[in-house]
Design a protein around this motif. Structure first.
Motif, mmCIF file in Angstrom:
data_model
loop_
_atom_site.group_PDB
_atom_site.id
_atom_site.type_symbol
_atom_site.label_atom_id
_atom_site.label_comp_id
_atom_site.label_asym_id
_atom_site.label_seq_id
_atom_site.Cartn_x
_atom_site.Cartn_y
_atom_site.Cartn_z
ATOM 1 N N CYS A 82 -6.476 2.532 3.914
ATOM 2 C CA CYS A 82 -5.902 1.575 3.856
ATOM 3 C C CYS A 82 -5.677 0.095 4.914
ATOM 4 O O CYS A 82 -5.231 0.069 6.367
ATOM 5 C CB CYS A 82 -4.957 2.018 4.797
ATOM 6 N N TYR A 91 5.023 5.653 2.667
ATOM 7 C CA TYR A 91 4.101 6.675 2.461
ATOM 8 C C TYR A 91 5.248 7.587 1.697
ATOM 9 O O TYR A 91 6.786 8.107 1.903
ATOM 10 C CB TYR A 91 4.170 7.392 4.405
ATOM 11 N N VAL A 115 0.652 5.484 0.318
ATOM 12 C CA VAL A 115 -0.095 6.863 0.263
ATOM 13 C C VAL A 115 1.001 7.793 0.053
ATOM 14 O O VAL A 115 1.564 8.167 -0.056
ATOM 15 C CB VAL A 115 -0.874 6.366 1.535
ATOM 16 N N LEU A 136 1.408 2.988 9.924
ATOM 17 C CA LEU A 136 3.001 2.791 9.082
ATOM 18 C C LEU A 136 3.441 1.393 9.304
ATOM 19 O O LEU A 136 2.973 0.659 10.645
ATOM 20 C CB LEU A 136 3.897 3.550 9.261
ATOM 21 N N VAL A 142 -1.065 9.519 9.157
ATOM 22 C CA VAL A 142 -0.229 8.225 8.304
ATOM 23 C C VAL A 142 -0.006 7.646 9.448
ATOM 24 O O VAL A 142 0.709 6.365 9.253
ATOM 25 C CB VAL A 142 0.496 8.926 7.775
ATOM 26 N N THR A 167 0.577 -1.347 -0.030
ATOM 27 C CA THR A 167 0.214 0.274 -0.218
ATOM 28 C C THR A 167 0.674 0.965 0.450
ATOM 29 O O THR A 167 2.033 1.337 1.122
ATOM 30 C CB THR A 167 -1.000 -0.131 1.087
ATOM 31 N N ILE A 175 -0.305 0.947 5.728
ATOM 32 C CA ILE A 175 0.672 1.668 4.706
ATOM 33 C C ILE A 175 1.642 1.361 4.551
ATOM 34 O O ILE A 175 3.211 1.467 5.872
ATOM 35 C CB ILE A 175 0.950 2.713 5.141
#
Ligand code: NDP
Length: 336
Positions: free
Chosen positions: A208, A215, A147, A231, A227, A145, A212
């Motif tokens: 998400c 980023y 972002v 993470l 965020v 993923t 993540i």
């Protein structure tokens, strides 16, 4: 020759009075020089940094000097063996109609480039920034993923689309429903969250579900705050820009600093800043080849917002820092 100079250093957000439009005679090229006429001027977030005199990676613009900036220009007179009248070049003429160059730093674009202004965006500095930051620092792998904020700007849009080519789940962050719809429908992002929404952090978490892995940091501020808790272990954070703070006189102190250090340790994060040409200039040709192919084949789409008239550059630039642009902001200074 119209030119826009820095009239005063802004405190907080720049205002009209920080800029001044002046008239000067058109300069005459000396031995080994070319005279360039700007057709397109790039407006970019880094220019806000150059208006201030706080120490940074590049020296400030002096009061009374022309605002700096990349241009796509045409040669209108030449005493240089490599250039003839009519040639298109990528130059760094700044916010003015005409400029002289001794050829240093010019990049030839030929006699009839297909989309000359693209050299200021997806096929130039912002595209290169997206490419190196994501591939060299982000190291995307299929299924991860990614972002990225400022998702419809030239850097963010390109980051997300390269991420899709590499098989990532791509979640954008942008200002407003229209930009978010565009990121999904045209740029092919899997989701895009409006950072103006009240429950922004909650919506981002929902988008998400696997956390993540990368980023790509363009903005800082509340996007970063949302965020951080999402993470994953061994996530990578290419630190490209922090536009949320560019108009602030100082970056706000926050307990997030300590939380970030803890996350770096316990989640073994990679956090790496970069300044594109300083750190990656030697890899430009790799980028140019891949990106030209991707844009030609339609695998990467590109949106510009072209504003007519050099006199409108200050207003357009002030808007860029507030998210009023939709796509790469370019001023059409003069005719082709
Ligand atoms: P954009 O054209 O995307 O313009 C900036 C965008 O940032 C705005 O349109 C707005 O989009 C968003 N934004 C502004 N303020 C905020 C905020 N407070 N919170 C969240 N988003 C905000 O710019 P670029 O694509 O040219 O640049 C993107 C970033 O990359 C910038 O930080 C820039 O400084 C950085 N950069 C770094 C380089 C390097 O060498 N390290 C080189 C080139 C760029 P929205 O309305 O969607 O929020």
């Amino acid at each position: 020759n119209r030119r826009i100079v820095l009239a005063s250093r802004p405190e907080g957000a720049p205002t009209e009075t920080d800029f001044r439009l002046e008239q000067q005679p058109i300069p005459t090229p000396g031995d080994g020089e070319v005279l360039l006429r700007s057709v397109y001027l790039s407006l970019d977030p880094y220019m806000r940094g150059r208006m201030s005199d706080v120490p940074s990676y590049a020296p400030p613009i002096e009061i009374g000097d022309v605002m700096v900036g990349g241009t796509v220009s045409r040669v209108v007179a030449s005493n240089h063996p490599d250039y003839t009248v009519g040639d298109w070049v990528l130059a760094y003429s700044g916010w003015q109609d005409y400029a002289l160059s001794d050829g240093n730093g010019l990049m030839p674009l030929g006699k009839a480039p297909e989309n000359p202004s693209y050299a200021l965006g997806v096929l130039g500095m912002p595209g290169f920034t997206a490419y190196m930051g994501l591939l060299d620092i982000g190291k995307p792998k299929a299924g991860e993923t990614l972002v990225v904020a400022a998702a419809t700007g030239p850097v963010g849009a390109t980051v997300g689309q390269i991420g899709k080519l590499k098989g990532c789940r791509v979640v954008g962050v942008a200002g407003g429903a229209e930009k978010c719809r565009y990121a999904v429908e045209v740029q092919g992002f899997d989701a895009c969250i409006d950072h103006h929404a009240d429950d922004f952090a909650g919506q981002l978490a929902k988008a998400c579900p696997q956390g993540i892995d990368i980023y790509y940091e363009n903005v800082g501020g509340k996007v970063f705050e949302a965020v951080l808790p999402l993470l994953n272990t061994r996530a990578r954070i290419p630190v490209c820009g922090l536009i949320a703070y560019y108009n602030a006189s100082s970056i706000p102190d926050s307990p997030l600093g300590a939380q970030l250090m803890r996350a770096i340790l316990t989640k073994r994060l990679t956090v790496k800043g970069f300044i594109i040409f300083d750190d990656y200039g030697h890899r430009y040709s790799e980028f140019a080849k891949d990106m030209t192919d991707w844009v030609r084949s339609g695998q990467i789409s590109y949106r510009e917002q072209i504003v007519d008239g050099l006199e409108n550059a200050p207003d357009a630039f002030m808007g860029l820092l507030e998210g009023k642009n939709f796509g790469k902001l370019v001023i059409r200074v003069g005719p082709d």
